[in-house]
Enzyme design. Structure first.
Site, PDB file in Angstrom:
ATOM      1  N   ILE A 140       0.851  -1.185   0.000  1.00  0.00           N
ATOM      2  CA  ILE A 140       0.000   0.000   0.000  1.00  0.00           C
ATOM      3  C   ILE A 140       0.889   1.237   0.000  1.00  0.00           C
ATOM      4  CG2 ILE A 140      -1.885   1.203   1.127  1.00  0.00           C
ATOM      5  CD1 ILE A 140      -2.528  -1.677   0.093  1.00  0.00           C
ATOM      6  N   LYS A 141       0.660   2.118  -0.985  1.00  0.00           N
ATOM      7  CA  LYS A 141       1.460   3.334  -1.080  1.00  0.00           C
ATOM      8  C   LYS A 141       0.835   4.444  -0.246  1.00  0.00           C
ATOM      9  CE  LYS A 141       3.512   4.605  -4.966  1.00  0.00           C
ATOM     10  NZ  LYS A 141       3.727   4.954  -6.402  1.00  0.00           N
ATOM     11  N   ILE A 142       1.665   5.034   0.595  1.00  0.00           N
ATOM     12  CA  ILE A 142       1.236   6.131   1.457  1.00  0.00           C
ATOM     13  C   ILE A 142       2.196   7.300   1.259  1.00  0.00           C
ATOM     14  CG2 ILE A 142       0.933   6.893   3.847  1.00  0.00           C
ATOM     15  CD1 ILE A 142       0.192   4.029   4.578  1.00  0.00           C
TER      16      ILE A 142
END
Length: 369
Positions: A140-142
């Site tokens: 998951i890209k944050i």
């Protein structure tokens, strides 16, 4: 047979990830071919990539028609389309994931850009996307905003692998590493197997050059012009020094001893924007063990054609890199101002892409109905 140039890069410790994904790439076999022949071992996506893919329409017509027939609204349709692409790419890379014990074979999907300043919203959507993709090799890209730091910690603490994106400054990178280690400490306290959690920190390269070089050209002196094209690589090399130092502390060594994985630096924005630079500059200039380089296909193909692997081009260049940034600072180019501007612009670009994607899918759903 794999390409000798990309094979040499992999052997030097650089994991090659493709910075692109679409339904067409999946269904045509293009992505599988890149894995087979050009040593691609991962995929990254972002709102712009999905806006281009779905906006192009190729491969999404039937899926959009099905979404319309089931009465999905635009937000639900986007989640369905993007997570399906990511899940299928994860399946394609499952063999790589197994062979590398989770280090590679990763596919990243980003939280909505509108949540970048919302800690709780980011952490919640990270959990939702992780559950929706439902593959152990997803990431998951944050975004590495100030508000994103606590969301990174919370997401890692839940046992979810994270790709931290939009990192421009060394100071913010140190904060990102601290957020990762804090998340690992919380995960350990919760009884989660630390070896199952992986993370990369996406440090942007070419955008730094674009902004710094613009300012250097405005100054226009010979000294300023001589420094163009150097800031991005110098900044990234110093980030690698931060990586080495940060994961050799007592705190990090303790967690690694319990099975935790170091958070690898990922070189992002590695497509050359300045025609004066060699098209493989941000690959050849950033070769070091335990790194990832996520490339647009044009850069990947250029490296496959004429790339050069002279060995480690990072760890012996810290003094030179500091000198470059100090010389730029001495000319009046403010590093903190540049990196803050680049973060804001990065978020604005993703917001614009997301708005474009919303409009495209909404129009397609109306047409299908």
């Amino acid at each position: 047979m794999t390409n000798p140039h990309t094979s040499a890069l992999s052997e030097a410790g650089v994991s090659i990830w493709l910075d692109d994904l679409s339904r067409r790439r999946l269904e045509s076999g293009e992505l599988a071919e890149l894995v087979e022949t050009l040593n691609v071992v991962g995929v990254t996506t972002n709102p712009t990539i999905f806006a281009n893919a779905i906006g192009g329409g190729d491969g999404y017509g039937e899926r959009l028609a099905d979404a319309a027939s089931r009465g999905l609204d635009v937000d639900a349709a986007i989640v369905e389309l993007t997570t399906a692409d990511v899940a299928d790419a994860c399946d394609l890379l499952a063999g790589v994931y197994a062979a590398t014990e989770g280090r590679d074979g990763r596919v990243s999907i980003e939280v909505e850009p509108g949540l970048a300043r919302d800690t709780a919203g980011t952490a919640e959507q990270a959990r939702q996307l992780w559950a929706r993709v439902d593959r152990p090799n997803a990431m998951i890209k944050i975004p590495a905003t100030v508000e994103g730091l606590d969301a990174i910690t919370e997401t890692i603490a839940a046992g979810i692998s994270v790709n931290v994106t939009l990192i421009f400054s060394l100071e913010r990178y140190r904060q990102v590493i601290n957020a990762y280690l804090a998340g690992l400490e919380r995960a350990r306290a919760a009884g989660i197997d630390l070896s199952t959690i992986h993370s990369v920190a996406s440090f942007f390269v070419s955008r730094v050059d674009s902004e710094v070089d613009r300012r250097l050209r405005e100054i226009g002196t010979p000294e300023a012009l001589a420094l163009t094209g150097q800031a991005g690589i110098a900044n990234a090399r110093l980030a690698y020094e931060v990586f080495e130092q940060s994961f050799d502390t007592e705190r990090a060594r303790f967690l690694i001893g319990l099975g935790a994985n170091p958070q690898r630096p990922l070189w992002a924005s590695t497509g050359v924007k300045d025609p004066a630079l060699v098209d493989t500059a941000y690959v050849t200039g950033l070769i070091a063990p335990n790194t990832v380089n996520t490339m647009p296909e044009a850069t990947l193909q250029a490296f496959a054609d004429h790339g050069h692997v002279p060995g480690d081009t990072v760890t012996g260049a810290y003094l030179e890199s500091n000198q470059v940034l100090n010389a730029i600072d001495a000319l009046g180019v403010d590093y903190a101002e540049v990196t803050e501007l680049l973060e804001q612009e990065g978020l604005q670009k993703f917001d614009a892409s997301w708005s474009e994607l919303l409009g495209t899918v909404e129009h397609a759903l109306r047409e299908a109905r």
